[in-house]
Write an enzyme that holds these catalytic residues in place. Sequence first.
Site, PDB file in Angstrom:
ATOM      1  N   GLY A  13       0.834  -1.207   0.000  1.00 51.19           N
ATOM      2  CA  GLY A  13       0.000   0.000   0.000  1.00 51.19           C
ATOM      3  C   GLY A  13       0.862   1.247   0.000  1.00 51.19           C
ATOM      4  O   GLY A  13       0.531   2.258   0.633  1.00 51.19           O
ATOM      5  N   ALA A  14       1.976   1.191  -0.739  1.00 50.43           N
ATOM      6  CA  ALA A  14       3.013   2.224  -0.616  1.00 50.43           C
ATOM      7  C   ALA A  14       2.948   3.300  -1.701  1.00 50.43           C
ATOM      8  O   ALA A  14       3.846   4.128  -1.805  1.00 50.43           O
ATOM      9  CB  ALA A  14       4.395   1.576  -0.602  1.00 50.43           C
ATOM     10  N   ARG A  16       0.864   5.719  -1.819  1.00 53.30           N
ATOM     11  CA  ARG A  16       0.440   7.020  -1.262  1.00 53.30           C
ATOM     12  C   ARG A  16       0.352   6.928   0.264  1.00 53.30           C
ATOM     13  O   ARG A  16       0.533   5.860   0.858  1.00 53.30           O
ATOM     14  CB  ARG A  16      -0.909   7.438  -1.846  1.00 53.30           C
ATOM     15  CG  ARG A  16      -2.047   6.586  -1.341  1.00 53.30           C
ATOM     16  CD  ARG A  16      -3.372   7.003  -1.951  1.00 53.30           C
ATOM     17  NE  ARG A  16      -4.474   6.484  -1.157  1.00 53.30           N
ATOM     18  CZ  ARG A  16      -5.727   6.399  -1.580  1.00 53.30           C
ATOM     19  NH1 ARG A  16      -6.048   6.798  -2.790  1.00 53.30           N
ATOM     20  NH2 ARG A  16      -6.673   5.928  -0.783  1.00 53.30           N
ATOM     21  N   ASP A  63      -2.465  -7.227  -5.579  1.00 48.42           N
ATOM     22  CA  ASP A  63      -3.556  -7.190  -4.606  1.00 48.42           C
ATOM     23  C   ASP A  63      -3.122  -8.116  -3.473  1.00 48.42           C
ATOM     24  O   ASP A  63      -3.006  -9.336  -3.676  1.00 48.42           O
ATOM     25  CB  ASP A  63      -4.848  -7.694  -5.266  1.00 48.42           C
ATOM     26  CG  ASP A  63      -6.010  -7.802  -4.284  1.00 48.42           C
ATOM     27  OD1 ASP A  63      -5.789  -7.599  -3.063  1.00 48.42           O
ATOM     28  OD2 ASP A  63      -7.128  -8.094  -4.732  1.00 48.42           O
ATOM     29  N   VAL A  64      -2.882  -7.560  -2.293  1.00 48.99           N
ATOM     30  CA  VAL A  64      -2.330  -8.367  -1.197  1.00 48.99           C
ATOM     31  C   VAL A  64      -3.284  -9.471  -0.722  1.00 48.99           C
ATOM     32  O   VAL A  64      -2.870 -10.386  -0.019  1.00 48.99           O
ATOM     33  CB  VAL A  64      -1.901  -7.497   0.021  1.00 48.99           C
ATOM     34  CG1 VAL A  64      -0.762  -6.573  -0.353  1.00 48.99           C
ATOM     35  CG2 VAL A  64      -3.085  -6.742   0.607  1.00 48.99           C
ATOM     36  N   SER A 142      -4.268   0.222  14.432  1.00 51.28           N
ATOM     37  CA  SER A 142      -4.936   1.523  14.516  1.00 51.28           C
ATOM     38  C   SER A 142      -5.503   1.688  15.921  1.00 51.28           C
ATOM     39  O   SER A 142      -5.800   0.692  16.599  1.00 51.28           O
ATOM     40  CB  SER A 142      -6.091   1.568  13.509  1.00 51.28           C
ATOM     41  OG  SER A 142      -6.940   2.673  13.763  1.00 51.28           O
ATOM     42  N   TYR A 154     -13.414  -2.861  10.562  1.00 52.36           N
ATOM     43  CA  TYR A 154     -12.042  -2.323  10.622  1.00 52.36           C
ATOM     44  C   TYR A 154     -11.442  -2.519  12.015  1.00 52.36           C
ATOM     45  O   TYR A 154     -10.280  -2.909  12.156  1.00 52.36           O
ATOM     46  CB  TYR A 154     -12.117  -0.846  10.252  1.00 52.36           C
ATOM     47  CG  TYR A 154     -10.811  -0.097  10.143  1.00 52.36           C
ATOM     48  CD1 TYR A 154     -10.015  -0.229   9.000  1.00 52.36           C
ATOM     49  CD2 TYR A 154     -10.399   0.783  11.139  1.00 52.36           C
ATOM     50  CE1 TYR A 154      -8.833   0.491   8.874  1.00 52.36           C
ATOM     51  CE2 TYR A 154      -9.227   1.511  11.022  1.00 52.36           C
ATOM     52  CZ  TYR A 154      -8.446   1.367   9.881  1.00 52.36           C
ATOM     53  OH  TYR A 154      -7.276   2.083   9.759  1.00 52.36           O
ATOM     54  N   ALA A 155     -12.243  -2.282  13.072  1.00 49.04           N
ATOM     55  CA  ALA A 155     -11.743  -2.454  14.439  1.00 49.04           C
ATOM     56  C   ALA A 155     -11.373  -3.911  14.692  1.00 49.04           C
ATOM     57  O   ALA A 155     -10.338  -4.212  15.308  1.00 49.04           O
ATOM     58  CB  ALA A 155     -12.799  -1.995  15.444  1.00 49.04           C
ATOM     59  N   ALA A 157     -10.487  -6.109  12.415  1.00 47.74           N
ATOM     60  CA  ALA A 157      -9.282  -6.417  11.628  1.00 47.74           C
ATOM     61  C   ALA A 157      -8.036  -5.852  12.303  1.00 47.74           C
ATOM     62  O   ALA A 157      -7.000  -6.524  12.399  1.00 47.74           O
ATOM     63  CB  ALA A 157      -9.423  -5.847  10.213  1.00 47.74           C
ATOM     64  N   LYS A 158      -8.127  -4.618  12.792  1.00 53.14           N
ATOM     65  CA  LYS A 158      -6.951  -3.975  13.393  1.00 53.14           C
ATOM     66  C   LYS A 158      -6.604  -4.601  14.746  1.00 53.14           C
ATOM     67  O   LYS A 158      -5.425  -4.671  15.116  1.00 53.14           O
ATOM     68  CB  LYS A 158      -7.183  -2.467  13.534  1.00 53.14           C
ATOM     69  CG  LYS A 158      -7.226  -1.718  12.186  1.00 53.14           C
ATOM     70  CD  LYS A 158      -6.030  -2.022  11.322  1.00 53.14           C
ATOM     71  CE  LYS A 158      -5.785  -0.983  10.237  1.00 53.14           C
ATOM     72  NZ  LYS A 158      -4.704  -1.388   9.313  1.00 53.14           N
TER      73      LYS A 158
HETATM   74  P1  NAI Z   1      -4.593   5.357   2.053  1.00 56.13           P
HETATM   75  O1  NAI Z   1      -5.976   4.980   1.667  1.00 56.13           O
HETATM   76  O2  NAI Z   1      -4.133   6.744   1.804  1.00 56.13           O
HETATM   77  O3  NAI Z   1      -3.546   4.343   1.363  1.00 56.13           O
HETATM   78  C1  NAI Z   1      -3.749   2.961   1.394  1.00 56.13           C
HETATM   79  C2  NAI Z   1      -3.022   2.335   0.222  1.00 56.13           C
HETATM   80  O4  NAI Z   1      -3.262   0.915   0.262  1.00 56.13           O
HETATM   81  C3  NAI Z   1      -3.536   2.839  -1.144  1.00 56.13           C
HETATM   82  O5  NAI Z   1      -2.454   3.242  -1.960  1.00 56.13           O
HETATM   83  C4  NAI Z   1      -4.271   1.637  -1.700  1.00 56.13           C
HETATM   84  O6  NAI Z   1      -4.236   1.551  -3.130  1.00 56.13           O
HETATM   85  C5  NAI Z   1      -3.521   0.477  -1.067  1.00 56.13           C
HETATM   86  N1  NAI Z   1      -4.307  -0.738  -1.055  1.00 56.13           N
HETATM   87  C6  NAI Z   1      -5.615  -0.888  -0.715  1.00 56.13           C
HETATM   88  N2  NAI Z   1      -6.001  -2.160  -0.899  1.00 56.13           N
HETATM   89  C7  NAI Z   1      -4.930  -2.844  -1.362  1.00 56.13           C
HETATM   90  C8  NAI Z   1      -4.720  -4.190  -1.741  1.00 56.13           C
HETATM   91  N3  NAI Z   1      -5.699  -5.093  -1.697  1.00 56.13           N
HETATM   92  N4  NAI Z   1      -3.492  -4.552  -2.182  1.00 56.13           N
HETATM   93  C9  NAI Z   1      -2.488  -3.639  -2.256  1.00 56.13           C
HETATM   94  N5  NAI Z   1      -2.634  -2.349  -1.907  1.00 56.13           N
HETATM   95  C10 NAI Z   1      -3.845  -1.951  -1.473  1.00 56.13           C
HETATM   96  O7  NAI Z   1      -4.466   4.958   3.597  1.00 56.13           O
HETATM   97  P2  NAI Z   1      -3.458   5.487   4.746  1.00 56.13           P
HETATM   98  O8  NAI Z   1      -4.179   6.490   5.558  1.00 56.13           O
HETATM   99  O9  NAI Z   1      -2.138   5.801   4.186  1.00 56.13           O
HETATM  100  O10 NAI Z   1      -3.384   4.166   5.648  1.00 56.13           O
HETATM  101  C11 NAI Z   1      -2.319   3.225   5.578  1.00 56.13           C
HETATM  102  C12 NAI Z   1      -2.514   2.181   6.667  1.00 56.13           C
HETATM  103  O11 NAI Z   1      -2.541   2.815   7.940  1.00 56.13           O
HETATM  104  C13 NAI Z   1      -3.815   1.389   6.554  1.00 56.13           C
HETATM  105  O12 NAI Z   1      -3.610   0.049   6.952  1.00 56.13           O
HETATM  106  C14 NAI Z   1      -4.713   2.102   7.525  1.00 56.13           C
HETATM  107  O13 NAI Z   1      -5.749   1.269   7.971  1.00 56.13           O
HETATM  108  C15 NAI Z   1      -3.730   2.462   8.618  1.00 56.13           C
HETATM  109  N6  NAI Z   1      -4.147   3.572   9.478  1.00 56.13           N
HETATM  110  C16 NAI Z   1      -4.413   4.817   8.962  1.00 56.13           C
HETATM  111  C17 NAI Z   1      -4.804   5.857   9.815  1.00 56.13           C
HETATM  112  C18 NAI Z   1      -5.105   7.230   9.320  1.00 56.13           C
HETATM  113  O14 NAI Z   1      -5.539   8.060  10.131  1.00 56.13           O
HETATM  114  N7  NAI Z   1      -4.876   7.559   8.062  1.00 56.13           N
HETATM  115  C19 NAI Z   1      -4.943   5.614  11.254  1.00 56.13           C
HETATM  116  C20 NAI Z   1      -4.637   4.276  11.674  1.00 56.13           C
HETATM  117  C21 NAI Z   1      -4.246   3.302  10.806  1.00 56.13           C
END
Ligand code: NAI
Length: 253
Positions: A13-14, A16, A63-64, A142, A154-155, A157-158
């Site tokens: 998920g890198a 963005r 897709d993970v 999270s 989500y809760a 899963a986390k």
């Molecule tokens: P985001 O939505 O900006 O980025 C998530 C990335 O994961 C995206 O680039 C997306 O394409 C990718 N992704 C989604 N499904 C995928 C899949 N099946 N296979 C491969 N890539 C996939 O999310 P963000 O905010 O950067 O979050 C990153 C992680 O941190 C997540 O696990 C999120 O649950 C966790 N998190 C985020 C918080 C927040 O406040 N933003 C707070 C706590 C946890």
Amino acid sequence: MSGTNGRIAVVTGAARGIGAAVARRLGTDGFAVAVLDLDEDACAPVVRDITEGGGRALAVGVDVADEKAVKDAVARVAEELGPPTTLVNNAGILRDNLLFKMSVDEWDSVMDVHLRGSFLMSRAVQRFMTEAKWGRIVSLSSTSALGNRGQANYAAAKAGLQGFTKTLAIELGKFGVTANAVAPGFIETDMTAATAARMGVDFEDLKKAAVTQIPVGRTGTPDDVAHAVSFLVSEEAGFVSGQVLYVAGGPRG
Ligand code: NAI
């Protein structure tokens, strides 16, 4: 020269948000970084940032939650960058809804990306870690693991990732592999912006409301999380395992 120089890290998920910040940071730390996301082209800017900074990086579309795709992606990383011994399970999605309205699809898709995805990635990469007798796994949990309205899926899963992490720490410790979780609070990314949009509130207003509950008086940034991950995957953090590090501007857990 850092102890992790030349090691190979995989960040899911890198393309963005938090994952992109983690990938860039690990590049700066001296890792060669495999930048994984659903769309390979979307990973290109992060790969460019790392290579322009003098590092090595590779974009991989995956897709993970797809077992075969994960196997192929990890094989490609091993072939093109080298055997990966650091993994950051960061890919994530939200499908928020109140329990009585939550569809099976909303439940399953969240479980698939966070839990099945982290399981498949960890299982595929651990082989290289145990062979090297060194490894670092960090999974993104999270503060929602503690319970959050509208996020039963989500809760769960986390919170599940925290149990997963502790078990990996127990099973893999003897191979020099640590497993930890980072549990962020409110971090400014597309994910939280999408939450604001879904709630029909302005992102700035959502941030202001969040800040009133955060002791350090600000929301978090992807770099705040990247810094915590950087510590946990460092050479010197080898005695820290099975932990959940809340990165939330105040005490949680
Ligand atoms: P985001 O939505 O900006 O980025 C998530 C990335 O994961 C995206 O680039 C997306 O394409 C990718 N992704 C989604 N499904 C995928 C899949 N099946 N296979 C491969 N890539 C996939 O999310 P963000 O905010 O950067 O979050 C990153 C992680 O941190 C997540 O696990 C999120 O649950 C966790 N998190 C985020 C918080 C927040 O406040 N933003 C707070 C706590 C946890």
